[in-house]
Design an enzyme around this catalytic site. Structure first.
Site, PDB file in Angstrom:
ATOM      1  N   LYS A 187      37.944  11.861  41.275  1.00 26.43           N
ATOM      2  CA  LYS A 187      36.480  11.827  41.161  1.00 26.43           C
ATOM      3  C   LYS A 187      35.952  13.257  41.164  1.00 26.43           C
ATOM      4  O   LYS A 187      36.032  13.958  42.169  1.00 26.43           O
ATOM      5  CB  LYS A 187      35.854  11.091  42.349  1.00 26.43           C
ATOM      6  CG  LYS A 187      34.347  10.898  42.132  1.00 26.43           C
ATOM      7  CD  LYS A 187      33.611  10.515  43.391  1.00 26.43           C
ATOM      8  CE  LYS A 187      33.134  11.689  44.179  1.00 26.43           C
ATOM      9  NZ  LYS A 187      32.208  12.588  43.454  1.00 26.43           N
ATOM     10  N   GLU A 263      40.651  21.123  51.422  1.00 26.91           N
ATOM     11  CA  GLU A 263      40.265  22.519  51.159  1.00 26.91           C
ATOM     12  C   GLU A 263      38.763  22.590  51.367  1.00 26.91           C
ATOM     13  O   GLU A 263      38.007  22.061  50.555  1.00 26.91           O
ATOM     14  CB  GLU A 263      40.605  22.917  49.725  1.00 26.91           C
ATOM     15  CG  GLU A 263      42.074  22.876  49.377  1.00 26.91           C
ATOM     16  CD  GLU A 263      42.899  23.855  50.178  1.00 26.91           C
ATOM     17  OE1 GLU A 263      42.339  24.789  50.764  1.00 26.91           O
ATOM     18  OE2 GLU A 263      44.119  23.661  50.233  1.00 26.91           O
ATOM     19  N   CYS A 297      34.097  29.150  47.462  1.00 27.23           N
ATOM     20  CA  CYS A 297      34.492  28.908  48.855  1.00 27.23           C
ATOM     21  C   CYS A 297      34.913  30.204  49.529  1.00 27.23           C
ATOM     22  O   CYS A 297      34.701  30.399  50.706  1.00 27.23           O
ATOM     23  CB  CYS A 297      35.621  27.891  48.899  1.00 27.23           C
ATOM     24  SG  CYS A 297      37.000  28.330  47.841  1.00 27.23           S
ATOM     25  N   GLU A 394      27.660  28.572  56.162  1.00 29.57           N
ATOM     26  CA  GLU A 394      28.099  28.805  54.786  1.00 29.57           C
ATOM     27  C   GLU A 394      26.885  28.593  53.892  1.00 29.57           C
ATOM     28  O   GLU A 394      26.372  27.472  53.769  1.00 29.57           O
ATOM     29  CB  GLU A 394      29.203  27.824  54.385  1.00 29.57           C
ATOM     30  CG  GLU A 394      29.706  28.102  52.979  1.00 29.57           C
ATOM     31  CD  GLU A 394      30.726  27.103  52.467  1.00 29.57           C
ATOM     32  OE1 GLU A 394      30.540  25.896  52.640  1.00 29.57           O
ATOM     33  OE2 GLU A 394      31.716  27.552  51.853  1.00 29.57           O
TER      34      GLU A 394
END
Ligand code: NAD
Length: 491
Positions: A187, A263, A297, A394
């Site tokens: 997905k 991850e 990331c 983040e």
């Protein structure tokens, strides 16, 4: 040949891809999700949402394909050959892939053909080569027995990917899973769903048995959760936020037990010592927060600089920030990306404004750019401490915080983030210091006097702390797609 294109005239493969069929949205969805182009905010399509029934269909197609093709049991070299042909087709169709990717995502088309698309083909080739090179082992036993460790594929692997590098994230998942003999139900992000369908269509064209890759579209709570909870999915490989990773772990724990690779997010420090090549450091640091507008990331979003060189280094970084020019992702000359959505841009701005308290200074940016698209100005925030939201969260945008230090100890204390440990950058000409501090840094990757992944896919990537579990890329990613069986034979 120009890569620039008219975004209103680009055909898109809108739908799910199961077996070798594109299943158009209208036949298979429970209401689509409206999609807007990040470059100009225009609505252009609806992302279909696969129900759990459609995920069942995809898993059944994968199981049937594994059985009829014996993909896990054929000569490993035959798997290599198919995947190599697929990589070649990806290169041949690079322009089409790049355009579809550029329309939905934040990736400028001018960076895609030689960048993300080429990297995706390289990743597939890299993993294809493992198929006949990684076997089991003979185990030492007494001479009345023969012991060995066999390895086998899992069967059907579930993969879920984020929107920031849709093609190469799909490559991270599909390459090792298929080379290792599995089938995949993947997905993509609901914000960038279509390039992955093209990738799957090319795999079938290259001779991959239909059903070994199935793409189901939809959001996390509906389609993503149907994948992670599915009893027919033997392993889950996820890349995305730490929040979604935690939700997936909990879901897997509740619905059954299966291995997973996660991850997740990062908040990576860039540590610059006074003896570093400051110009090179400034360029690497600026690139890491400006490339894809910081939506990576591993963005090195926390600059920690030795106090004596803070001023010149900041000046050089500001120079890079001032040079950016926003542009639509379908213009070949664009280098500075928009933010993926209005919502994400508002989130970036709220963290930035919440951080501007007391003596904190915004030396650049700090606001959305004047444009129809979701651009945010390159932002540099100085005078923050470890408690600032801009340092702790983040942000996933073009925002760099600056803190200064006077000693290695101070730098190491600041570098250590309570939540994340994905990557870190170190800039110094002192080799022993570099190696000493590399050992101490709590991060899955440390870059010294450079920043960012190379194309050496042999280096695994993954996080410490809540930046993840397990690795993508490298030998580890291939091995994570096979499980071992211990065999002991009495002689
Ligand atoms: P996200 O977590 O919002 O979504 C990622 C994917 O997970 C999407 O496909 C989404 O639909 C799906 N999802 C969300 N909730 C789910 C659930 N409960 N169950 C199943 N699936 C679910 O992340 P994003 O905004 O697409 O991407 C940005 C994030 O990804 C950042 O945190 C970034 O650091 C991270 N990321 C990490 C790496 C890495 O290598 N560590 C690489 C790229 C991106």
């Amino acid at each position: 040949m120009s890569l620039s294109f008219d975004p209103d005239r680009l055909p898109l493969p809108i739908g799910h891809f199961i077996g070798d069929r594109l299943i158009p949205a209208a036949n298979a969805t429970e209401g689509g999700l409206p999609m807007h182009r990040p470059s100009d905010g225009r609505a252009y399509a609806d992302c279909p949402v696969a129900s759990s029934d459609l995920v069942d269909e995809a898993v059944a197609a994968a199981q049937a394909a594994l059985k009829s093709s014996n993909w896990g049991g054929v000569r490993p070299r035959d798997r290599t050959a198919v995947l190599q042909r697929w990589a070649a087709l990806i290169e041949e169709e690079a322009e089409t892939l790049a355009k579809v990717e550029a329309l939905s995502s934040t990736r400028p088309v001018g960076q895609l053909v030689a960048g993300d698309v080429a990297v995706t083909a390289e990743q597939i080739r890299f993993f294809a080569e493992f198929a006949d090179k990684e076997g089991g082992d003979l185990a030492p036993t007494d001479d009345g027995s023969l012991g060995m460790v066999m390895t086998e594929p899992y069967g059907v692997v579930g993969a879920i990917t984020p929107w920031n590098f849709p093609l190469s994230m799909a490559g991270w998942k599909l390459g090792p899973a298929l080379a290792a003999g599995n089938a995949v139900v993947l997905k993509p992000s609901e914000m960038t769903p279509f390039s992955t369908v093209l990738l799957a269509q090319l795999a079938v064209k290259a001779g991959l048995p239909a059903g070994l890759i199935n793409i189901v579209q939809g959001d996390g709570p509906t389609t993503g959760a149907a994948i992670t909870r599915h009893p027919g999915i033997a392993k889950v490989s996820f890349t995305g936020s730490t929040a979604a990773g935690s939700a997936i772990m909990a879901d897997i724990a509740r619905s059954g037990v299966k291995p997973m690779t996660l991850e997740l997010g990062g908040k990576s420090p860039q540590i610059v010592f006074a003896d570093a090549d400051l110009e090179k450091a400034a360029a690497a640091i600026a690139t890491s927060v400006l490339s894809n507008a910081g939506q990576a990331c591993v963005a090195g979003s926390r600059l920690l600089v030795e106090a004596s060189v803070a001023e010149p280094l900041i000046g050089m970084i500001l120079g890079h920030m001032r040079a950016v020019r926003p542009g639509p992702t379908w213009d070949e000359t664009t280098r500075y990306s928009p933010i993926i959505s209005e919502r994400q841009r508002a989130r970036i701005h709220s963290i930035v404004t919440a951080s501007l308290t007391g003596s904190v200074e915004c030396l650049s940016g700090g606001a959305p750019m004047d444009s129809d698209g979701y651009f945010y100005a390159p932002t540099l925030i100085a005078g923050v401490d470890q408690t600032s939201p801009a340092v702790m969260e983040e942000i996933f945008g073009p925002v760099l915080t600056v803190q200064s230090f006077d000693s290695e100890e101070e730098a190491m204390a600041m570098a250590d983030h309570p939540t994340y440990g994905l990557a870190a950058g170190l800039y110094t000409r002192d080799l022993s210091r570099a190696l000493r501090l590399t050992r101490r840094l709590q991060a899955g990757t440390v870059w010294v006097n450079r920043y960012g992944r190379s194309r050496d896919h042999i280096l695994p990537t993954g996080g410490y702390k809540r930046s993840g579990i397990g690795k993508d890329l490298g030998r580890e990613a291939y091995l994570a797609n096979r499980r071992s069986k211990s065999v002991l034979i009495g002689l």
